[in-house]
Design a protein around this motif. Sequence first.
Motif, PDB file in Angstrom:
ATOM      1  N   GLU A 112     -20.489  17.049 -30.961  1.00  0.00           N
ATOM      2  CA  GLU A 112     -20.797  17.870 -29.790  1.00  0.00           C
ATOM      3  C   GLU A 112     -21.378  19.201 -30.243  1.00  0.00           C
ATOM      4  O   GLU A 112     -20.925  19.787 -31.232  1.00  0.00           O
ATOM      5  CB  GLU A 112     -19.542  18.107 -28.940  1.00  0.00           C
TER       6      GLU A 112
ATOM      7  N   VAL B   7     -24.313  14.578 -28.899  1.00  0.00           N
ATOM      8  CA  VAL B   7     -25.525  14.111 -29.578  1.00  0.00           C
ATOM      9  C   VAL B   7     -25.156  12.987 -30.544  1.00  0.00           C
ATOM     10  O   VAL B   7     -24.173  13.082 -31.279  1.00  0.00           O
ATOM     11  CB  VAL B   7     -26.205  15.262 -30.346  1.00  0.00           C
TER      12      VAL B   7
ATOM     13  N   CYS C 164     -29.264  12.694 -26.600  1.00  0.00           N
ATOM     14  CA  CYS C 164     -28.551  13.923 -26.244  1.00  0.00           C
ATOM     15  C   CYS C 164     -28.164  13.870 -24.769  1.00  0.00           C
ATOM     16  O   CYS C 164     -29.026  13.656 -23.903  1.00  0.00           O
ATOM     17  CB  CYS C 164     -29.451  15.121 -26.515  1.00  0.00           C
TER      18      CYS C 164
ATOM     19  N   TYR D 214     -26.865  10.957 -33.643  1.00  0.00           N
ATOM     20  CA  TYR D 214     -27.957  10.892 -34.618  1.00  0.00           C
ATOM     21  C   TYR D 214     -27.893   9.541 -35.336  1.00  0.00           C
ATOM     22  O   TYR D 214     -26.813   9.120 -35.794  1.00  0.00           O
ATOM     23  CB  TYR D 214     -27.826  12.003 -35.661  1.00  0.00           C
TER      24      TYR D 214
ATOM     25  N   LEU E  70     -35.145  15.536 -22.872  1.00  0.00           N
ATOM     26  CA  LEU E  70     -34.788  16.450 -23.957  1.00  0.00           C
ATOM     27  C   LEU E  70     -35.622  17.728 -23.879  1.00  0.00           C
ATOM     28  O   LEU E  70     -35.122  18.833 -24.160  1.00  0.00           O
ATOM     29  CB  LEU E  70     -34.982  15.776 -25.314  1.00  0.00           C
TER      30      LEU E  70
ATOM     31  N   TRP F 140     -23.402  19.648 -25.294  1.00  0.00           N
ATOM     32  CA  TRP F 140     -24.077  18.344 -25.329  1.00  0.00           C
ATOM     33  C   TRP F 140     -23.389  17.436 -26.343  1.00  0.00           C
ATOM     34  O   TRP F 140     -22.915  17.889 -27.389  1.00  0.00           O
ATOM     35  CB  TRP F 140     -25.548  18.502 -25.736  1.00  0.00           C
TER      36      TRP F 140
END
Length: 490
Positions: A85, A101, A119, A103, A40, A99
């Motif tokens: 995204e 991602v 990510c 969460y 990251l 990317w």
Amino acid sequence: MSSPRQPSLLASRDLLVESAPVGMGIWDRALRFVWVNRELATINGAAPEAHVGKTVAELLPDVDHRAVMDAMRRVVETGETIVHEVSGRTPASNETRCWRVRYFPLRGAEAVEGLGATCEDVTAHKRAEDAAAAAERKQRHLNEVSTVLARSLDMAVTLQEVARLLVPHVADWFAIDLLGEDGNLTRAAVAHVDPAKVELAHELWRRVPPRRDDPNGPYAVAESRRPVHLPLIPETMVDQAGLPADILQIVKGLGLHSSMCIPLVSRDRALGAITLVAAESRREYGTDDVAFGVELAARIATAIDNAELVARVRQSEERYRSLIDATSQIVWTNTPDGRMTDAQPGWSRFTGQSSQEYEGFGWSAALHPEDREATLAKWSEAVRTGSTFLCSHRIRRHDGVYRHFEVRAVPVREADGRIREWVGVHSDVTERVEGERERAALLEATQRARRAAEAMAESILEESRATERALLELRAERDRAVAALEGRRG
């Protein structure tokens, strides 16, 4: 009691997290970085320690940080997992990347204490998807254009419809310019979403038509038969175009950004060019767009060429039919087995028969009853032997009057000798036949008059001879009487 290997496994776990090819991070409830792994940090273009205590908005201002912060806030507040995204640029790269991602909440004993995320760079996948979607859109546009082009041979209407169809999906401005027989370009169609700008385009064309010496213009493109692609239109090009001051200001105000000019070529013949211009959309045409433009131009050129070819064929047919009408002929076609099918306008126009009436051998109903049987016999023999059909007969016109015709029909054969169809011509010879009849009647009358005159002359001659004999007899009788009288005197 833990195994002696457990510390080693825990070290491997930490090594796995640090070495994972997926970016990972942890944030507190205030949405500030607490920790990131090396991947990251590489994605973000900053050292791991540079992340700590900062938000995404502070560290990565060129990423869509509002969407990122909103998603992170929802995770902390609701405890749900969110996947989305994100696109943008980071210090690691000047190009826009994408990317995916994920969460997820980090839960403590009683509440969500922060959140974690993974990510993954999906730029290549996203570009492939976008390219596939763009290719699909372009193919759909090509199919729609082909549908419009196939709908009508009236190119004046069709080309304008094509131009409107492509704006603004493919271009902000779209124009079609065609070469005339004199070699000059004529604007066949132009389109923009704003009708006022369409009028402006026409006005600019009238006031400042394209120059033949412009290397980027439609004349040069049509002549070279090669596209001209300007990914970005430089302002200097407009400044150096030699336009009048007022026109220059108008053109600059259009905000022309990128363009393509593609030749229209069909059967090795240049027909003109199409021009696609991006302005308000700020679209930048690439090589894929040029390939699309070339295919688009090929379809338009083929449609124009076909329309011109059909027009020439129709003109030729009209001339031929006019010639046929002028020479009182009827042209018709029959199937290989001698049946009349399809549209036969000449036959129908003359006889008044409908297609249902003349179909098959129904045409024979228009023949004079005295000629029908002999005509059908001769026709059957010609069809059976594949020989030329010659015949004379009378045909009833639509008004009931019979006309005299001479007929000639020949078989049209395929390359292998099979008969594809019969083509025949009826030639109206009524005037000739009636003229021959009149001449025959006149000849007969003349001969009768001559014979009567000869007979009368013979009669007169005979009477003359009889009169002459009578006179001779009277003269002889007189002479005898005179001689007798003189004898008595003596």
